[in-house]
Design an enzyme around this catalytic site. Structure first.
Site, PDB file in Angstrom:
ATOM      1  N   LYS A  35      -4.474  -1.862   1.001  1.00 61.52           N
ATOM      2  CA  LYS A  35      -3.997  -1.771   2.105  1.00 61.52           C
ATOM      3  C   LYS A  35      -4.994  -2.652   3.229  1.00 61.52           C
ATOM      4  CE  LYS A  35      -1.867   1.472   6.041  1.00 61.52           C
ATOM      5  NZ  LYS A  35      -1.929   2.892   6.556  1.00 61.52           N
ATOM      6  N   SER A 112       2.606   3.845   7.663  1.00 58.55           N
ATOM      7  CA  SER A 112       2.148   2.360   7.638  1.00 58.55           C
ATOM      8  C   SER A 112       1.816   1.492   6.106  1.00 58.55           C
ATOM      9  CB  SER A 112       1.437   2.621   8.708  1.00 58.55           C
ATOM     10  OG  SER A 112       0.240   3.362   8.069  1.00 58.55           O
ATOM     11  N   SER A 136       1.358   8.902   6.853  1.00 65.20           N
ATOM     12  CA  SER A 136       1.123   7.516   5.616  1.00 65.20           C
ATOM     13  C   SER A 136       1.602   7.602   4.699  1.00 65.20           C
ATOM     14  CB  SER A 136       0.615   6.475   6.414  1.00 65.20           C
ATOM     15  OG  SER A 136       1.498   6.313   8.280  1.00 65.20           O
TER      16      SER A 136
END
Length: 398
Positions: A35, A112, A136
């Site tokens: 990420k 996210s 998330s």
């Protein structure tokens, strides 16, 4: 700012540079996606925002938790899309084509950690790192049919990671099977400090009421019954906390926003540009003063003490991860907002307490995934993964 690449819009379109990994180890041969809030040596960390990407310098070191996975043999295959500054729940970053949910292509991936969830669910990576501040890891995992653990707060170091709200931020990961998931967990977590067996399942009636409707309630009841065959029938608690559900929801919202503004407000005030929805969330944080934050921090401490007493040494809570299947990607703004509010009523308990929560992909609504969660005492992360493995094994036999 780079765009995305690949059929799922999961990966950022960056010039690929060599990232060293061990040749041997328990994760040798597996592909790792990261990420884009975590530093990877040689890459800029853009945090889902074009301006932040342009202002960033290439990282000199890889984030500690990511390096641990590389040192166990996993091979880096790219950085994944994230919601802007990791401050969203649905995975719809205005600066990128939205990532595709492989398990339900007409629905959102969740954010996210959107690109990471899409990469693993779509078979583009075996492991992908994410983070969980407000949900998330848990929401994308539920939406995309994956396992997802929000770890005990502070248990995995966040060196080399972008902060959003420090007292809520946690490291997380997705994997394409429970065996790999547990292996990563053992590497990052070590031995659980909580050494009591988890053998007393609990449920809270008002939590169950936050599912979306009759179909979701029926599927949640089925999941709970399936799990009960492994863990025992949850003992139902009519009401558990001195704070009402809405008060806990607002406690989380205010504290998270206050900390997010404290972290990123100076950059925003100096000319940092955000898309409208994210700008609105940071703007809410700007309105939370220290007095309000102090009141909510006291409420949080009282809740944590009550929750800790409820769980004791051997209790764990069974609950729906989110209100149902992922929202349709083409849904109206008011539908997203209604879903977000219901979801955060469920997701905020782990965030406010700092206790670990795992979501398991054992349910579906109209063919789209819907997860069941177990929330345990502080430091019981590995125990939750092992309980989850037993439930998943039972689900495969049905």
């Amino acid at each position: 700012m780079p765009g995305t690449q690949g059929p799922l819009n999961a990966f950022l379109d960056l010039r690929q540079m060599p990232v060293a990994n061990a040749e041997l180890g328990p994760l040798a041969g597996l592909r790792l996606a990261v990420k884009d809030i975590y530093d990877v040596a040689g890459y800029r960390t853009g945090c889902g925002n074009p301006q932040r990407f342009e202002e960033a310098h290439a990282a000199s070191r890889t984030a500690l938790a990511v390096q641990t996975i590389l040192d166990a043999g996993a091979r880096f295959v790219g950085k994944t899309q994230t919601d802007e500054l990791a401050f969203s729940l649905f995975g719809q970053n205005a600066h990128f084509p939205y990532p595709v949910n492989p398990a339900a292509p007409d629905r959102v991936t969740g954010g996210s950690s959107s690109g990471s969830a899409a990469a693993v669910a779509g078979g583009l990576a075996n492991i992908a790192t994410g983070s969980d501040t407000g949900g998330s890891i848990r929401a994308p995992a539920s939406f995309c049919g994956l396992i997802g653990l929000r770890t005990t707060h502070g248990r995995i170091p966040l060196d080399g990671a972008m902060k959003l709200a420090s007292s809520f931020d946690t490291f997380g990961w997705f994997a394409d099977d429970i065996e790999t998931y547990e292996t990563v967990g053992k590497l990052l977590l070590g031995r659980d400090p909580h050494q009591h067996p988890l053998n007393r399942p609990l449920s809270i009636r008002w939590l169950d009421a936050f599912v979306m409707g009759p179909a979701e309630a029926a599927e949640y009841a089925r999941m709970k019954a399936l799990a009960a065959g492994v863990i025992g029938q949850p003992v139902e608690t009519e009401y558990a906390f001195a704070s009402f559900p809405d008060e806990l929801y607002w406690c989380f919202r205010r504290l998270q926003a206050f900390e997010a503004w404290r972290e990123h407000g100076p950059w925003i005030s100096a000319g940092g540009r955000l898309s409208p929805g994210v700008e609105e969330r940071f703007g809410f944080g700007r309105t939370i003063d220290a007095k309000i934050a102090g009141t909510e921090a006291a409420r949080r401490l009282a809740f944590r003490a009550e929750f800790e007493a409820l769980l004791g040494n051997n209790g764990f809570l069974v609950l729906p991860t989110v209100p149902g299947a992922a929202p349709l990607a083409a849904g109206a703004p008011e539908q997203f907002q209604a879903y977000r509010e219901r979801a955060l009523h469920l997701l905020c308990l782990s965030g406010l307490s700092g206790f670990p929560q795992i979501t398991l992909p054992i349910g579906a609504i109209d063919g789209a995934p819907f997860g069941l969660s177990l929330l345990g005492p502080s430091g019981s992360d590995v125990a939750l993964i092992r309980l989850g493995r037993k439930i998943l094994d039972a689900a495969r036999k049905v």
